[in-house]
Design a protein around this motif. Structure first.
Motif, mmCIF file in Angstrom:
data_model
loop_
_atom_site.group_PDB
_atom_site.id
_atom_site.type_symbol
_atom_site.label_atom_id
_atom_site.label_comp_id
_atom_site.label_asym_id
_atom_site.label_seq_id
_atom_site.Cartn_x
_atom_site.Cartn_y
_atom_site.Cartn_z
ATOM 1 N N UNK A 55 0.588 -0.851 -0.177
ATOM 2 C CA UNK A 55 -0.244 -0.386 -0.077
ATOM 3 C C UNK A 55 0.880 1.225 0.476
ATOM 4 N N UNK A 56 1.786 1.228 0.789
ATOM 5 C CA UNK A 56 2.706 2.691 1.379
ATOM 6 C C UNK A 56 3.496 2.793 -0.498
ATOM 7 N N UNK A 57 3.639 1.748 -0.928
ATOM 8 C CA UNK A 57 4.228 1.958 -2.532
ATOM 9 C C UNK A 57 4.044 1.532 -3.637
ATOM 10 N N UNK A 58 2.175 1.637 -3.811
ATOM 11 C CA UNK A 58 1.505 2.532 -4.287
ATOM 12 C C UNK A 58 1.036 4.103 -4.134
ATOM 13 N N UNK A 59 0.386 4.314 -2.789
ATOM 14 C CA UNK A 59 0.553 5.328 -2.126
ATOM 15 C C UNK A 59 1.554 6.259 -2.544
ATOM 16 N N UNK A 60 3.093 6.275 -2.161
ATOM 17 C CA UNK A 60 4.572 6.604 -2.262
ATOM 18 C C UNK A 60 4.329 7.185 -4.191
ATOM 19 N N UNK A 61 3.410 6.248 -4.915
ATOM 20 C CA UNK A 61 3.303 6.880 -6.383
ATOM 21 C C UNK A 61 2.129 8.530 -6.580
ATOM 22 N N UNK A 62 1.573 8.577 -5.793
ATOM 23 C CA UNK A 62 1.024 9.702 -5.385
ATOM 24 C C UNK A 62 1.451 10.780 -4.051
ATOM 25 N N UNK A 63 2.551 10.539 -4.189
ATOM 26 C CA UNK A 63 2.824 11.591 -2.380
ATOM 27 C C UNK A 63 2.104 10.940 -1.281
ATOM 28 N N UNK A 64 1.842 9.904 -1.211
ATOM 29 C CA UNK A 64 1.187 9.738 0.036
ATOM 30 C C UNK A 64 1.607 8.839 0.881
ATOM 31 N N UNK A 65 1.449 7.873 2.179
ATOM 32 C CA UNK A 65 1.727 6.678 2.666
ATOM 33 C C UNK A 65 0.496 6.126 3.444
ATOM 34 N N UNK A 79 -17.682 -0.670 12.869
ATOM 35 C CA UNK A 79 -17.091 -0.218 11.768
ATOM 36 C C UNK A 79 -15.791 0.544 12.333
ATOM 37 N N UNK A 80 -15.288 0.854 11.174
ATOM 38 C CA UNK A 80 -13.562 1.733 11.493
ATOM 39 C C UNK A 80 -14.214 3.700 10.414
ATOM 40 N N UNK A 81 -13.828 4.611 10.444
ATOM 41 C CA UNK A 81 -13.180 5.881 10.223
ATOM 42 C C UNK A 81 -12.394 6.013 9.568
ATOM 43 N N UNK A 82 -12.290 6.162 8.392
ATOM 44 C CA UNK A 82 -11.111 6.581 7.684
ATOM 45 C C UNK A 82 -10.555 8.023 8.326
ATOM 46 N N UNK A 83 -9.753 8.942 8.361
ATOM 47 C CA UNK A 83 -9.117 9.627 8.340
ATOM 48 C C UNK A 83 -7.897 10.030 7.850
ATOM 49 N N UNK A 84 -8.062 11.298 6.780
ATOM 50 C CA UNK A 84 -6.819 12.036 6.135
ATOM 51 C C UNK A 84 -6.171 13.333 7.020
#
Length: 86
Positions: A55-65, A79-84
């Protein structure tokens, strides 16, 4: 060293199905149960670490992790909530 604790657990369980009073199978089943659980947790950790790396490899392509995201579990629903977060 091969650690096939789950296979051994399955074998001992099958022995107990055929012969419920088999003392050696009962004792060995109790002995290996913690080993089965430990091995499962180790394998789960390995898989999660590999998925995080991918996931970090893929997100790293757009500057995220994955560090840019936070998960919070709702205690009422589970349930889970995901926050940026930046």
């Amino acid at each position: 060293e091969l650690e096939k604790y789950l296979d051994a657990k399955t074998d001992y369980s099958r022995i107990l199905e055929l012969e419920p009073d088999h003392e050696l199978a009962k004792a060995n089943l109790q002995r290996i149960e913690p080993l089965v659980q430990k091995q499962f947790e180790q394998q789960k950790t390995e898989v999660v670490d590999k998925l995080k790396g991918f996931a970090n490899w893929g997100l790293g392509k757009v500057g995220l992790s994955l560090d840019n995201f936070e998960t919070v579990q709702d205690p009422q629903t589970g349930s889970y909530n995901i926050k940026f977060k930046q």
